[in-house]
Scaffold this active site. Sequence first.
Site, PDB file in Angstrom:
ATOM      1  N   MET A 170       1.087  -1.391   0.213  1.00  0.00           N
ATOM      2  CA  MET A 170      -0.259  -0.032   0.226  1.00  0.00           C
ATOM      3  C   MET A 170       0.822   1.449   0.168  1.00  0.00           C
ATOM      4  O   MET A 170       0.909   2.225   0.490  1.00  0.00           O
ATOM      5  CB  MET A 170      -1.161  -0.171   1.191  1.00  0.00           C
ATOM      6  CG  MET A 170      -1.910  -1.163   0.939  1.00  0.00           C
ATOM      7  SD  MET A 170      -2.822  -1.873   2.915  1.00  0.00           S
ATOM      8  CE  MET A 170      -1.720  -2.183   4.068  1.00  0.00           C
ATOM      9  N   GLN A 204     -10.986   3.261   0.405  1.00  0.00           N
ATOM     10  CA  GLN A 204     -10.310   4.595   1.253  1.00  0.00           C
ATOM     11  C   GLN A 204     -10.988   5.780   0.268  1.00  0.00           C
ATOM     12  O   GLN A 204     -12.246   6.882   1.085  1.00  0.00           O
ATOM     13  CB  GLN A 204      -9.130   4.965   0.556  1.00  0.00           C
ATOM     14  CG  GLN A 204      -7.793   4.461   1.222  1.00  0.00           C
ATOM     15  CD  GLN A 204      -6.515   4.033   1.115  1.00  0.00           C
ATOM     16  OE1 GLN A 204      -6.102   4.949  -0.373  1.00  0.00           O
ATOM     17  NE2 GLN A 204      -5.670   3.821   1.970  1.00  0.00           N
ATOM     18  N   THR A 260       2.225   1.537   6.053  1.00  0.00           N
ATOM     19  CA  THR A 260       1.643   3.009   5.437  1.00  0.00           C
ATOM     20  C   THR A 260       0.872   3.612   6.062  1.00  0.00           C
ATOM     21  O   THR A 260       0.536   3.819   7.543  1.00  0.00           O
ATOM     22  CB  THR A 260       0.423   2.709   3.908  1.00  0.00           C
ATOM     23  OG1 THR A 260      -0.692   3.626   4.329  1.00  0.00           O
ATOM     24  CG2 THR A 260      -0.099   1.515   4.799  1.00  0.00           C
ATOM     25  N   ASN A 261       1.305   4.864   6.201  1.00  0.00           N
ATOM     26  CA  ASN A 261       0.602   5.992   7.045  1.00  0.00           C
ATOM     27  C   ASN A 261      -1.165   6.222   7.189  1.00  0.00           C
ATOM     28  O   ASN A 261      -1.165   5.759   8.122  1.00  0.00           O
ATOM     29  CB  ASN A 261       1.487   7.098   6.550  1.00  0.00           C
ATOM     30  CG  ASN A 261       3.079   7.386   7.678  1.00  0.00           C
ATOM     31  OD1 ASN A 261       2.920   8.043   8.705  1.00  0.00           O
ATOM     32  ND2 ASN A 261       3.325   7.551   6.453  1.00  0.00           N
ATOM     33  N   THR A 262      -1.715   5.993   6.249  1.00  0.00           N
ATOM     34  CA  THR A 262      -2.771   5.991   5.931  1.00  0.00           C
ATOM     35  C   THR A 262      -3.610   5.216   7.000  1.00  0.00           C
ATOM     36  O   THR A 262      -4.875   4.866   7.680  1.00  0.00           O
ATOM     37  CB  THR A 262      -3.765   6.197   4.165  1.00  0.00           C
ATOM     38  OG1 THR A 262      -2.435   7.377   3.869  1.00  0.00           O
ATOM     39  CG2 THR A 262      -4.266   6.867   4.028  1.00  0.00           C
ATOM     40  N   CYS A 297       4.096  10.321   4.526  1.00  0.00           N
ATOM     41  CA  CYS A 297       3.420   8.816   3.895  1.00  0.00           C
ATOM     42  C   CYS A 297       4.573   8.116   3.570  1.00  0.00           C
ATOM     43  O   CYS A 297       5.791   8.793   2.962  1.00  0.00           O
ATOM     44  CB  CYS A 297       2.523   9.765   2.343  1.00  0.00           C
ATOM     45  SG  CYS A 297       2.286   8.191   0.961  1.00  0.00           S
ATOM     46  N   THR A 298       4.719   6.858   3.287  1.00  0.00           N
ATOM     47  CA  THR A 298       5.935   6.030   3.048  1.00  0.00           C
ATOM     48  C   THR A 298       6.666   5.841   1.440  1.00  0.00           C
ATOM     49  O   THR A 298       7.742   5.754   1.307  1.00  0.00           O
ATOM     50  CB  THR A 298       5.465   4.548   3.601  1.00  0.00           C
ATOM     51  OG1 THR A 298       4.620   4.418   2.627  1.00  0.00           O
ATOM     52  CG2 THR A 298       5.568   4.324   4.850  1.00  0.00           C
ATOM     53  N   GLU A 299       5.483   7.179   0.768  1.00  0.00           N
ATOM     54  CA  GLU A 299       6.003   6.635  -0.945  1.00  0.00           C
ATOM     55  C   GLU A 299       6.637   7.941  -0.538  1.00  0.00           C
ATOM     56  O   GLU A 299       7.353   8.202  -1.948  1.00  0.00           O
ATOM     57  CB  GLU A 299       5.169   6.988  -2.024  1.00  0.00           C
ATOM     58  CG  GLU A 299       4.252   5.952  -1.516  1.00  0.00           C
ATOM     59  CD  GLU A 299       3.398   5.193  -1.339  1.00  0.00           C
ATOM     60  OE1 GLU A 299       3.148   4.033  -1.256  1.00  0.00           O
ATOM     61  OE2 GLU A 299       2.933   5.637  -0.427  1.00  0.00           O
TER      62      GLU A 299
END
Length: 236
Positions: free
Chosen positions: A10, A52, A83-85, A196-198
Amino acid sequence: MRRIGLLGGMSWESTAEYYRLINQEVAARLGGLHSARVILASVDFAEVEAMQVAGDWASAGKLLAREAALLEAGGAELLLICTNTMHKVADEVQAAVDIPLLHLAEATAAAVREAGLSRVGLLGTAFTMEQDFYTGRLAQHGLDVMVPAAGDRADVHRVIYDELCMGVVREQSRRRYLEVVDALVERGAEGVILGCTEIELLLDPDDPGTQVPVFPTTRIHALAAVDAALGTTQGS
């Protein structure tokens, strides 16, 4: 060494970073041919993203809870949601397993407090920036969390989903993110959380273009996982 369970996909772009960072850190600490004991459950992000957008967090929570249970059944001894979200459903995931969930916001808050800061900006998806599940968790640690203005939030969110999650890294987007960081600093941010991990695929935490300390949540979370797996603290 405890076995780390990664709940990822994710997106898979940042999950790959988790795997790399965790193994690099284990090798650095233990030397030789050592690598991490890891189990990965990688979900189909298209399914999660649709939930989401629809606001169907209940279904998303059930999906990740099932995957977490599979990780535990496979021998995982601690769990990370990569994932943060999706920490929006962290409580549901933790309730589904008996192993500890290493919460990303907790690890991030500890890093910010260790740096002696209290007022930080936050970049992330619109869900992370605008809902309370993440900012509220940080506030519990005494942090004053600032988010970008509405137009800046929209740009940050768009780049994450339309570019970074697709493996696209553009210099134009990097410059735009730096503008957003500068605006947060002008408003009084002492540091900025890359929530956000991206985002770490786009912004190097050591980028000289940033005026304040930057907190890369993927790296922070990965190193905290190694601490927990080895039963140590970094540098011990």
